[in-house]
Design a protein around this motif. Structure first.
Motif, PDB file in Angstrom:
ATOM      1  N   ILE A 207       0.927  -1.124   0.045  1.00 33.25           N
ATOM      2  CA  ILE A 207      -0.038  -0.081   0.026  1.00 33.25           C
ATOM      3  C   ILE A 207       0.802   1.387  -0.006  1.00 33.25           C
ATOM      4  O   ILE A 207       1.776   1.345   0.886  1.00 33.25           O
ATOM      5  CB  ILE A 207      -1.105   0.053   1.150  1.00 33.25           C
ATOM      6  N   GLU A 211      -1.918   6.445  -0.320  1.00 32.37           N
ATOM      7  CA  GLU A 211      -3.022   5.941  -0.432  1.00 32.37           C
ATOM      8  C   GLU A 211      -3.467   5.804   1.138  1.00 32.37           C
ATOM      9  O   GLU A 211      -4.705   6.210   1.457  1.00 32.37           O
ATOM     10  CB  GLU A 211      -3.241   4.533  -0.930  1.00 32.37           C
ATOM     11  N   GLU A 241     -16.050   0.281   6.947  1.00 39.36           N
ATOM     12  CA  GLU A 241     -15.879  -0.896   6.301  1.00 39.36           C
ATOM     13  C   GLU A 241     -16.007  -2.081   6.914  1.00 39.36           C
ATOM     14  O   GLU A 241     -15.825  -3.290   6.434  1.00 39.36           O
ATOM     15  CB  GLU A 241     -14.339  -0.814   5.318  1.00 39.36           C
ATOM     16  N   SER A 307      -9.885   1.264   5.031  1.00 40.57           N
ATOM     17  CA  SER A 307      -8.843   0.626   4.267  1.00 40.57           C
ATOM     18  C   SER A 307      -8.424   1.577   2.907  1.00 40.57           C
ATOM     19  O   SER A 307      -9.094   1.702   2.231  1.00 40.57           O
ATOM     20  CB  SER A 307      -9.029  -0.911   4.053  1.00 40.57           C
ATOM     21  N   LYS A 309      -6.688   1.992  -0.572  1.00 43.37           N
ATOM     22  CA  LYS A 309      -7.093   1.124  -1.610  1.00 43.37           C
ATOM     23  C   LYS A 309      -5.680   0.513  -2.343  1.00 43.37           C
ATOM     24  O   LYS A 309      -4.745   1.326  -2.347  1.00 43.37           O
ATOM     25  CB  LYS A 309      -7.836   1.910  -2.741  1.00 43.37           C
ATOM     26  N   THR A 311      -3.570  -0.277  -5.416  1.00 38.79           N
ATOM     27  CA  THR A 311      -3.310   0.231  -6.888  1.00 38.79           C
ATOM     28  C   THR A 311      -3.324  -0.714  -8.037  1.00 38.79           C
ATOM     29  O   THR A 311      -2.617  -1.770  -7.505  1.00 38.79           O
ATOM     30  CB  THR A 311      -2.293   1.571  -7.418  1.00 38.79           C
ATOM     31  N   GLU A 399     -10.357  -7.243   0.147  1.00 37.77           N
ATOM     32  CA  GLU A 399      -8.660  -7.071   0.102  1.00 37.77           C
ATOM     33  C   GLU A 399      -8.402  -7.948  -0.787  1.00 37.77           C
ATOM     34  O   GLU A 399      -8.784  -9.404  -1.132  1.00 37.77           O
ATOM     35  CB  GLU A 399      -8.139  -7.309   1.475  1.00 37.77           C
TER      36      GLU A 399
END
Length: 468
Positions: A207, A211, A241, A307, A309, A311, A399
């Motif tokens: 990550i 982000e 979430e 969470s 995101k 890419t 995920e």
């Protein structure tokens, strides 16, 4: 609560849980083998009434209708199932629940809501919409359905806790295991099905800090809005979430022994009552934590989970890393187990060489016919010791990861052997001893509990002595 540090979900056998809702049609069956006269129920036109009382609980005629619909939804043959058998099962559950309350066993609203929200999400996914779900289960509204489902789940959790309490002190000695096994005739010995051991290596995409910062900034903005007067409850419903707690405003109860990840627990216990944390990072994302009430060593908390995101570029790099690891394993540069220990991002399995844990038995073997579909689909075509190509996997929270999988060992179907299968035989012997203990408890409590069976149901050939 998906940020709890436990990937093994022990789903309980609730009346409405775990249903494969593939058929959405109404059935109120009448079977010739039922000892209750068909005239006692006439589909839609019959008047719903109390058919049994167990302690403080009642059983309605419609409860049996509901169970028949559930059996049909699971594609279970119902021709041989009688209303008497289902009534007996319902009365057993009520007996456990009644005495759980008498013994001050408590099931929290948060625990019930978590399970209920999961089930409603599942039903909606299978049936198409909330309205179709309400129609299928013949309820007046979504609120009526939620109320009934909530009560049913609470009673089932009480049942589960009561059964655990009954057998918590039951242990088995090696001598008892030997006696249990020796009691079998040769032709009656248990047959253990084909099994396999499965290992995996999980590669998570990295990550980016950018982000992460987006999520941190969003949570900080939500914190300011809450401090300026907005409702934490509403923000959790809208933005969290964590599907398990989000619908109830992010609410949970916890204490020092609760199985939460370390960062979440430490942050929660460092806050004063009424205080909101800054964004806290865990393996599940970032959280805002609000301590609503402190009761000694117990906390009522709410949280909002977000969470960062992944890419497409990060996902592609994760796939390339998995391919590189696979190449090294196939070329003999490193074993699968060593690669799992050094490269896998799944901490629950990497120290064990990637071996998966069977959540039902807590060992590494899976019965071939009972493999979870998500595992079977990935390894069904693999030969022994063959490493799969990178498999893209999407978790419950969306995920994304890439996996390498391998069947590390196979065990053919065979007749139980005392030396080779001692652990399994011990489990069977313990289960039998626990079953007898529950039976003794039931016999005693039925005598001491107010129980009444009405009408033609009194003629049912119950296993337990419900009709006094």
């Amino acid at each position: 609560m998906k940020f709890i540090n436990n990937r093994i979900f022990l789903f309980l056998a609730f009346a409405l849980l775990g249903i494969n809702l593939t058929v959405a049609q109404e059935i109120l069956p009448v079977t010739k083998k039922d000892s209750v006269k068909p005239g006692a129920f006439q589909g839609r036109s019959k008047v719903d009434g109390v058919i049994a009382v167990v302690g403080d609980f009642i059983v309605l005629d419609s409860d049996i209708d509901m169970m028949f619909r559930e059996l049909q939804a699971q594609n279970v043959p119902i021709k041989e199932v009688t209303r008497c058998e289902l009534l007996g099962k319902l009365m057993e559950d009520k007996l456990y629940a009644h005495h759980a309350i008498q013994d001050s066993i408590i099931v929290s609203d948060a625990e019930v809501n978590e399970t209920m929200n999961k089930q409603i999400d599942y039903f909606v996914e299978k049936l198409g919409s909330e309205q179709q779900m309400v129609t299928y289960f013949k309820k007046k509204s979504i609120d009526a359905f939620r109320t009934e489902l909530s009560e049913m789940i609470k009673n089932q959790k009480l049942t589960e806790q009561m059964q655990k309490k009954i057998i918590e002190g039951v242990q088995i000695t090696p001598e008892e295991v030997k006696q249990y096994f020796s009691a079998f005739k040769k032709e009656d010995l248990p047959i253990f099905g084909a099994e396999m051991e499965v290992a995996q290596i999980v590669i998570k995409p990295l990550i980016s800090q950018a982000e992460k910062q987006k999520v941190i900034d969003k949570l900080k903005a939500l914190k300011k809005e809450i401090q300026d007067g907005s409702s934490f409850y509403s923000k959790a419903v809208l933005y969290s979430e964590d599907r398990a707690s989000g619908a109830s405003g992010g609410f949970m109860k916890m204490n020092r022994k609760s199985q939460f990840v370390k960062e979440f627990k430490e942050a929660a216990f460092s806050l004063a009552e009424g205080e909101i944390s800054d964004p806290i990072e865990t393996e599940f994302g970032f959280h805002l934590i609000y301590v609503e009430k402190i009761r000694g060593q117990e906390l009522d908390v709410r949280h909002i989970l977000m969470s960062p995101k992944v890419t497409p570029e990060a996902l592609q790099k994760a796939k390339e890393k998995a391919e590189m690891i696979r190449t090294k394993i196939v070329n003999g540069e490193i074993s699968f187990a060593d690669a799992a220990r050094s490269e896998s991002d799944e901490k629950e399995t990497r120290n064990n060489g990637g071996l998966l844990i069977n959540p039902k038995t807590f060992n590494n073997r899976f019965e071939l016919t009972k493999l979870p579909p998500e595992i079977y689909n990935n390894i069904s075509d693999l030969k022994d010791k063959e490493v799969s190509k990178p498999i893209r996997d999407v978790g419950e929270r969306g995920e994304q990861t890439y996996k390498l999988m391998m069947v590390t060992d196979r065990f053919d179907e065979h007749t139980a052997d005392y030396a080779k299968d001692y652990t399994k035989i011990k489990e069977l012997a313990l289960r039998e001893k626990q079953r007898k203990e529950i039976g003794k408890w039931s016999d005693a409590k039925i005598k001491d509990t107010y129980i009444k069976v009405n009408g033609d149901y009194r003629k049912c050939p119950f296993t337990n002595h419900w009709v006094k």
